[in-house]
Design a protein around this motif. Structure first.
Motif, mmCIF file in Angstrom:
data_model
loop_
_atom_site.group_PDB
_atom_site.id
_atom_site.type_symbol
_atom_site.label_atom_id
_atom_site.label_comp_id
_atom_site.label_asym_id
_atom_site.label_seq_id
_atom_site.Cartn_x
_atom_site.Cartn_y
_atom_site.Cartn_z
ATOM 1 N N ILE A 81 1.006 -1.223 0.069
ATOM 2 C CA ILE A 81 -0.012 -0.047 0.059
ATOM 3 C C ILE A 81 0.830 1.255 0.088
ATOM 4 O O ILE A 81 1.715 1.164 1.041
ATOM 5 C CB ILE A 81 -0.734 -0.081 1.134
ATOM 6 C CG1 ILE A 81 -1.892 -1.157 1.224
ATOM 7 C CG2 ILE A 81 -1.692 1.352 1.347
ATOM 8 C CD1 ILE A 81 -2.799 -1.335 2.259
ATOM 9 N N GLU A 82 0.627 2.254 -0.846
ATOM 10 C CA GLU A 82 1.703 3.511 -1.068
ATOM 11 C C GLU A 82 1.076 4.568 -0.224
ATOM 12 O O GLU A 82 1.816 5.277 -0.066
ATOM 13 C CB GLU A 82 1.335 3.891 -2.471
ATOM 14 C CG GLU A 82 2.216 2.754 -3.518
ATOM 15 C CD GLU A 82 2.652 3.249 -4.734
ATOM 16 O OE1 GLU A 82 2.033 4.442 -5.093
ATOM 17 O OE2 GLU A 82 3.603 2.847 -5.631
ATOM 18 N N ASN A 83 -0.095 4.342 0.478
ATOM 19 C CA ASN A 83 -0.533 5.827 1.227
ATOM 20 C C ASN A 83 0.034 5.767 2.485
ATOM 21 O O ASN A 83 0.299 7.071 3.246
ATOM 22 C CB ASN A 83 -2.013 5.442 1.314
ATOM 23 C CG ASN A 83 -3.120 5.508 0.013
ATOM 24 O OD1 ASN A 83 -2.872 4.388 -0.778
ATOM 25 N ND2 ASN A 83 -3.475 6.506 -0.214
ATOM 26 N N GLY A 84 0.682 5.006 3.016
ATOM 27 C CA GLY A 84 1.119 5.008 4.367
ATOM 28 C C GLY A 84 1.055 3.934 5.442
ATOM 29 O O GLY A 84 0.307 3.120 5.261
ATOM 30 N N GLY A 85 1.592 3.949 6.434
ATOM 31 C CA GLY A 85 1.661 2.878 7.393
ATOM 32 C C GLY A 85 0.297 2.770 8.137
ATOM 33 O O GLY A 85 -0.018 1.726 8.391
ATOM 34 N N ILE A 86 -0.435 3.599 8.368
ATOM 35 C CA ILE A 86 -1.718 3.490 9.076
ATOM 36 C C ILE A 86 -2.606 2.876 8.176
ATOM 37 O O ILE A 86 -3.615 2.090 8.362
ATOM 38 C CB ILE A 86 -2.335 4.872 9.389
ATOM 39 C CG1 ILE A 86 -1.346 5.088 10.800
ATOM 40 C CG2 ILE A 86 -3.751 4.461 10.118
ATOM 41 C CD1 ILE A 86 -1.916 6.375 11.491
ATOM 42 N N HIS A 87 -2.325 3.293 6.826
ATOM 43 C CA HIS A 87 -3.319 2.669 5.727
ATOM 44 C C HIS A 87 -3.023 1.145 5.613
ATOM 45 O O HIS A 87 -3.937 0.327 5.567
ATOM 46 C CB HIS A 87 -3.039 3.222 4.435
ATOM 47 C CG HIS A 87 -3.682 4.651 4.297
ATOM 48 N ND1 HIS A 87 -3.137 5.671 4.781
ATOM 49 C CD2 HIS A 87 -4.774 4.993 3.742
ATOM 50 C CE1 HIS A 87 -3.760 7.008 4.362
ATOM 51 N NE2 HIS A 87 -4.841 6.374 3.827
ATOM 52 N N CYS A 88 -1.641 0.882 5.715
ATOM 53 C CA CYS A 88 -1.118 -0.605 5.962
ATOM 54 C C CYS A 88 -1.957 -1.185 7.199
ATOM 55 O O CYS A 88 -2.326 -2.526 6.997
ATOM 56 C CB CYS A 88 0.237 -0.611 6.031
ATOM 57 S SG CYS A 88 0.959 -0.114 4.306
ATOM 58 N N ALA A 89 -1.837 -0.596 8.087
ATOM 59 C CA ALA A 89 -2.640 -1.223 9.525
ATOM 60 C C ALA A 89 -3.918 -1.500 9.422
ATOM 61 O O ALA A 89 -4.448 -2.411 9.842
ATOM 62 C CB ALA A 89 -2.023 0.113 10.753
ATOM 63 N N ILE A 90 -4.656 -0.638 8.938
ATOM 64 C CA ILE A 90 -6.091 -0.594 8.678
ATOM 65 C C ILE A 90 -6.358 -1.920 7.769
ATOM 66 O O ILE A 90 -7.339 -2.844 8.158
ATOM 67 C CB ILE A 90 -6.706 0.480 8.002
ATOM 68 C CG1 ILE A 90 -6.737 1.652 8.936
ATOM 69 C CG2 ILE A 90 -8.273 0.254 7.431
ATOM 70 C CD1 ILE A 90 -7.189 3.037 8.329
ATOM 71 N N SER A 91 -5.676 -2.346 6.917
ATOM 72 C CA SER A 91 -5.764 -3.374 6.058
ATOM 73 C C SER A 91 -5.278 -4.638 6.806
ATOM 74 O O SER A 91 -6.172 -5.840 6.828
ATOM 75 C CB SER A 91 -4.669 -3.364 4.798
ATOM 76 O OG SER A 91 -4.774 -4.390 4.051
ATOM 77 N N ALA A 92 -4.434 -4.599 7.578
ATOM 78 C CA ALA A 92 -4.131 -5.473 8.463
ATOM 79 C C ALA A 92 -5.240 -6.051 9.481
ATOM 80 O O ALA A 92 -5.635 -7.147 9.822
ATOM 81 C CB ALA A 92 -2.877 -5.377 9.325
ATOM 82 N N ILE A 93 -5.916 -4.812 10.106
ATOM 83 C CA ILE A 93 -7.213 -4.946 11.021
ATOM 84 C C ILE A 93 -8.324 -5.630 10.430
ATOM 85 O O ILE A 93 -8.947 -6.366 10.633
ATOM 86 C CB ILE A 93 -7.547 -3.612 11.577
ATOM 87 C CG1 ILE A 93 -6.386 -3.329 12.506
ATOM 88 C CG2 ILE A 93 -8.550 -3.654 12.446
ATOM 89 C CD1 ILE A 93 -6.279 -1.859 12.694
ATOM 90 N N ALA A 94 -8.524 -5.170 8.964
ATOM 91 C CA ALA A 94 -9.486 -5.540 8.259
ATOM 92 C C ALA A 94 -9.397 -7.159 8.038
ATOM 93 O O ALA A 94 -10.418 -7.985 8.248
ATOM 94 C CB ALA A 94 -9.636 -5.097 6.939
ATOM 95 N N GLY A 95 -8.303 -7.536 7.691
ATOM 96 C CA GLY A 95 -7.925 -9.025 7.498
ATOM 97 C C GLY A 95 -8.230 -9.871 8.666
ATOM 98 O O GLY A 95 -8.643 -10.874 8.497
ATOM 99 N N ILE A 96 -7.875 -9.248 9.918
ATOM 100 C CA ILE A 96 -8.060 -10.080 11.004
ATOM 101 C C ILE A 96 -9.494 -9.947 11.624
ATOM 102 O O ILE A 96 -10.053 -11.308 11.906
ATOM 103 C CB ILE A 96 -7.239 -9.396 12.215
ATOM 104 C CG1 ILE A 96 -5.532 -9.413 11.818
ATOM 105 C CG2 ILE A 96 -7.540 -9.828 13.803
ATOM 106 C CD1 ILE A 96 -4.483 -8.801 12.886
ATOM 107 N N LEU A 97 -10.098 -8.807 11.271
ATOM 108 C CA LEU A 97 -11.458 -8.946 11.916
ATOM 109 C C LEU A 97 -12.379 -9.840 10.756
ATOM 110 O O LEU A 97 -13.375 -10.279 11.333
ATOM 111 C CB LEU A 97 -12.125 -7.557 11.841
ATOM 112 C CG LEU A 97 -11.436 -6.535 12.878
ATOM 113 C CD1 LEU A 97 -11.959 -5.151 12.946
ATOM 114 C CD2 LEU A 97 -11.782 -7.301 14.349
ATOM 115 N N SER A 98 -12.067 -10.025 9.553
ATOM 116 C CA SER A 98 -12.880 -10.618 8.476
ATOM 117 C C SER A 98 -12.700 -12.277 8.955
ATOM 118 O O SER A 98 -13.370 -13.001 8.354
ATOM 119 C CB SER A 98 -12.167 -10.198 7.264
ATOM 120 O OG SER A 98 -11.143 -10.737 6.971
ATOM 121 N N GLY A 99 -11.520 -12.565 9.771
ATOM 122 C CA GLY A 99 -11.302 -14.020 9.936
ATOM 123 C C GLY A 99 -10.160 -14.680 8.829
ATOM 124 O O GLY A 99 -9.895 -15.785 8.938
ATOM 125 N N SER A 100 -9.683 -13.795 8.107
ATOM 126 C CA SER A 100 -8.778 -14.170 7.085
ATOM 127 C C SER A 100 -7.636 -14.436 7.437
ATOM 128 O O SER A 100 -6.481 -15.057 6.850
ATOM 129 C CB SER A 100 -8.998 -13.446 5.725
ATOM 130 O OG SER A 100 -8.475 -12.168 5.614
#
Length: 385
Positions: A81-100
């Motif tokens: 992700i090119e937008n920055g670290g928190i955008h990456c963190a949000i993707s990480a959080i989404a993956g965990i909350l989705s169960g993937s």
């Protein structure tokens, strides 16, 4: 509700270009392994790896292909992700909350020296919409000029922000620039883009850092003191709108409101214990005070002048030294999250934050210029939530 925690981090001290000693994959491997080792994990335990990087800054196409395996991505789900670290963190959080995913590594490194004037010039559409030769420093200067007209602030206030942050950096052993400067010295340094001098615009720092995110159940198994992510928000500004519109920075205001709503915060000035702002130029921090709801419009300078945001104030801002002291163009957001973790975990021995329990971290891709659809992200971190 399910929760996501940050259970570990790895970080190398940040340096100037002349002190770089590793390639990007080496630096990424070092900090990712450091983070894994802290909580007894190996690469086989990772489900997903997310990287923060930009090809234009790394000087190579699809630069993440080199960094990914170093962070443990071989045979795993991985994205950049090119937008920055928190955008990456949000993707990480989404993956965990989705169960993937259950365990996610977010990593980033800065090891390649680049000419940011050239890179930012090409990213700001220098042919059709922006003035020819326009770069990030000029956009910062124009925005700072707009702040002078609209915010009840002075050039002296801009210099005072820089003075505060450089002083804070002297207590941060991971910071790149650790020399204090007086406001007078800052104002008298070389003029780059009026009203901003060379010590009021962030340079390029080199280093690397990594974070490990985990589901609530796993986080509690890996550490006795996870830091929980309780709110996130993102927003994007208009692409090359009017200076009045751009200077309002509606994207950051939206991101903050969304994060506060998720975290149950109604009065950020009283409910936050610490704030990390990505401030690519000194004047931005004052505007961010307003956007983040730390004060009413027109009161940002007073918040600074009365010491509220100083190291010993009721709401310290940028105890790390901020972007003026350390600015990895790829890794700035991850670096700021790490700094907030260190504050919440009382790991900065020379810094007393009065047992801080709730922190806000801001991140932005404005390193290549504060115009042209720049995006902002806000994350709320809580200890023992």
């Amino acid at each position: 509700m399910k929760k996501v925690g940050i259970v570990s981090y790895g970080i190398s001290p940040y340096y100037g270009a002349e002190d770089r000693a590793m390639w990007g994959d080496e630096a990424t491997f070092k900090v990712a392994k450091q983070a894994l080792d802290k909580v007894g994990l190996s690469a086989s335990d990772i489900d997903t790896v997310i990287l923060s990087s930009m090809d234009g800054i790394d000087g190579i196409t699809i630069s993440s292909a080199l960094m990914g395996p170093a962070a443990g991505a071989f045979g795993k789900e991985s994205t950049r992700i090119e937008n920055g670290g928190i955008h990456c963190a949000i993707s990480a959080i989404a993956g965990i909350l989705s169960g993937s995913a259950d365990i996610v590594v977010v990593a980033s490194s800065d090891t390649i020296s680049t000419n940011l004037d050239y890179v930012s010039n090409t990213t700001q559409d220098s042919v059709f919409r922006a003035p020819l030769g326009f770069n990030q420093a000029q956009s910062y200067g124009l925005l700072a000029t707009e702040y002078l007209k609209s915010m009840n602030v002075t050039e002296g206030d801009f210099a005072a922000v820089a003075e505060k942050n450089y002083k804070n950096a002297t207590n941060n052993e991971l910071a790149h620039k650790r020399t204090a400067h007086s406001a007078a010295d800052i104002q008298s340094s070389e003029m780059v883009s009026w009203p901003l001098t060379d010590k009021q615009i962030a340079g390029h720092s080199f280093g690397a850092c990594a974070l490990i995110f985990a589901s609530e159940e796993t986080a509690k198994k890996l550490t006795d003191s996870p830091i929980w992510v309780t709110g996130v928000g993102v927003g994007a500004n208009a692409y090359f709108g009017s200076w009045e519109e751009l200077s309002e920075n509606a994207a950051l205001e939206k991101a903050a409101k969304d994060a506060y709503k998720k975290a149950g915060i109604s009065n950020p000035k009283n409910e936050l214990d610490y704030v990390e702002i990505s401030d690519p130029f000194s004047a931005f921090e004052l505007k961010a005070y307003e956007n983040l709801g730390l004060c009413e419009k027109g009161e940002a300078a007073q918040l600074l002048r009365d010491g509220t945001t100083s190291a010993d104030g009721s709401l310290p801002v940028n105890l790390s030294g901020g972007a003026l002291a350390t600015y990895g163009l790829n890794s700035a957001g991850v670096f700021r999250i790490v700094q907030a973790l260190r504050i919440l975990n009382n790991e900065m021995e020379s810094v007393d934050t009065g047992n801080a329990k709730r922190a806000l971290v801001h991140d932005s891709d404005a390193c290549i210029g504060a115009v042209g659809g720049d995006s902002h992200a806000v994350m709320i971190l809580e200890k023992g939530a």
